[in-house]
Write an enzyme that holds these catalytic residues in place. Structure first.
Site, PDB file in Angstrom:
ATOM      1  N   GLN A   1      -6.011   2.611  18.354  1.00 48.26           N
ATOM      2  CA  GLN A   1      -6.964   2.478  17.256  1.00 48.26           C
ATOM      3  C   GLN A   1      -7.895   1.307  17.520  1.00 48.26           C
ATOM      4  OE1 GLN A   1      -4.353   4.334  13.568  1.00 48.26           O
ATOM      5  NE2 GLN A   1      -5.037   2.247  13.426  1.00 48.26           N
TER       6      GLN A   1
ATOM      7  N   ARG B   1       2.452   6.601  12.240  1.00 48.09           N
ATOM      8  CA  ARG B   1       1.832   6.045  13.442  1.00 48.09           C
ATOM      9  C   ARG B   1       1.568   7.184  14.424  1.00 48.09           C
ATOM     10  NH1 ARG B   1       0.868   2.596  10.532  1.00 48.09           N
ATOM     11  NH2 ARG B   1       1.215   0.345  10.714  1.00 48.09           N
TER      12      ARG B   1
ATOM     13  N   HIS C   1      -8.183   5.447  10.076  1.00 50.49           N
ATOM     14  CA  HIS C   1      -7.000   4.896   9.408  1.00 50.49           C
ATOM     15  C   HIS C   1      -7.422   4.234   8.094  1.00 50.49           C
ATOM     16  CE1 HIS C   1      -2.935   2.609  10.037  1.00 50.49           C
ATOM     17  NE2 HIS C   1      -3.017   3.195   8.861  1.00 50.49           N
TER      18      HIS C   1
ATOM     19  N   ASN D   1       0.807  -1.227   0.000  1.00 52.36           N
ATOM     20  CA  ASN D   1       0.000   0.000   0.000  1.00 52.36           C
ATOM     21  C   ASN D   1       0.837   1.273   0.000  1.00 52.36           C
ATOM     22  OD1 ASN D   1       0.875  -0.040   2.661  1.00 52.36           O
ATOM     23  ND2 ASN D   1      -1.118  -0.582   3.511  1.00 52.36           N
TER      24      ASN D   1
END
Length: 384
Positions: A319, A290, A338, A152
């Protein structure tokens, strides 16, 4: 296609090990004849699960590998319930062999969970970034940790470029005006700028950082980067980026700072009040790396004071972010859940990469070298 070809070219057989003891009991090997218990932890899609046949990264579609795994006699359990002593994941910790998770809805694999997981041998990240795992504990236990490297990077780099423009052009207040039925050009224009001529610095210039710099070149920016490794001179020239070895030298020069480094014990809380104080007043920050790299409260205070002119990213700590997370409510932010690395295109890549590694695991074959985060008790260089 290139990634698939590279993946196939990297296959090589695992060498046998004569090690003994606890580490040996966790050695990386499997046979296609063995039935394995595999647990996947993904976000739940609910009504969106059926809206796109390629929406593979959710609980309901389970990376598209359920039929394949079950046809080979493996047990495949998928859940989004990952927190607390009574969660669904916790029930399967004692006897699972493989745990798959994603950075978007991470299953936090603590030393305590690793100790309970007597059969666990393989931890796979469907995506990039394995900091939800206690990597030192995984290494000490002889586990293999791997992720789908490269799956990604395009998705995240594109998203970072979008966020730079959103902050630079003061987009969010304009959007909010439209939704609220308002019209106040001055309320947007007083802090909207062109990207051309601005100094952009990326802290970290790995795969994502390099792609971002390449995509920024046509905008006519002054491009800087700080990384533990300097690019080859010809690549620097091609991209038009300048290496700055001293981070404290680079940061005050930047109109925009982009965070592109992994979360490690060294980088956790790195952008604290002191380091943020070295940034140019009004700096824009984009962080898709992060959330825990930033000191949460220091960011809030700097945004509220105007020292940080705008903050955007899709990463939080923890998260999912709780409803009272202060970044939700600070001014001049363009935060999202996210999502940057879980586009449909990225899902297809990391689902295919996860299946490829499972196939190799069942055959007792090595993964592509770049996918390993922990192997044979050693951490990958970026996490050391």
């Amino acid at each position: 296609m290139a990634m698939r070809q590279a993946t196939k070219a990297a296959i090589r057989a695992c060498s046998s090990s004569s090690s003994t003891g606890y580490f040996a009991r966790r050695q990386f090997n499997a046979s296609s004849a063995d039935s394995k218990k595999i647990v996947g932890v993904f976000y739940k899609a609910n009504e969106y699960a059926t809206k796109n046949p390629n929406f593979l990264g959710c609980v309901e579609n389970a990376l598209g590998i359920r039929d394949w795994l079950e046809s080979q006699g493996h047990q495949y359990i998928v859940t989004d319930d990952k927190e607390g002593p009574d969660c669904e994941l916790e029930k399967h910790i004692p006897d699972l062999h493989v745990l798959i998770s994603t950075p978007f809805h991470p299953a936090y694999v603590t030393a305590e969970r690793i100790k309970k997981a007597k059969n666990l041998k393989l931890l796979l990240t469907a995506g990039i970034g394995s900091d939800h795992i206690d990597l030192q504990a995984a290494a000490a236990a002889g586990l293999t940790v791997a992720e789908v490297t490269g799956s990604n990077v395009v998705s995240v780099a594109e998203d970072e470029l979008m966020r730079i423009l959103i902050l630079m052009r003061n987009f969010v207040p304009g959007y909010n005006q439209v939704v609220k039925g308002e019209w106040n050009v001055a309320g947007i224009a007083y802090r909207a700028y062109d990207l051309e001529g601005k100094t952009i610095g990326t802290v970290g210039a790995g795969r994502i950082g390099k792609l971002l710099l390449q995509r920024l070149k046509p905008f006519g920016c002054n491009l800087l980067y700080h990384d533990r490794l300097q690019m080859a001179p010809e690549l620097e020239k091609e991209i038009g980026a300048k290496f700055v070895e001293d981070l404290n030298e680079m940061l005050p020069k930047c109109d925009v700072v982009v965070i592109n480094m992994p979360l490690t014990e060294k980088t956790r809380g790195m952008f604290n009040k002191e380091l943020i104080g070295k940034l140019k007043k009004g700096v824009l920050i984009v962080n898709n790396a992060r959330g825990a790299i930033m000191d949460r409260q220091a960011v809030v205070e700097a945004v509220e004071s105007g020292h940080i002119g705008g903050y955007s990213g899709d990463v939080w700590d923890p998260q999912p972010a709780p409803k009272d997370h202060p970044w939700r409510y600070m001014p001049n932010q363009a935060m999202t859940p996210h999502t940057s690395g879980t586009t449909i295109d990225a899902q297809l890549r990391y689902a295919a990469g996860t299946k490829d590694m499972l196939e190799r695991y069942f055959k007792g074959e090595d993964f592509p070298a770049q996918n390993y985060i922990v192997k044979d008790g050693e951490l990958a260089p970026q996490y050391r």
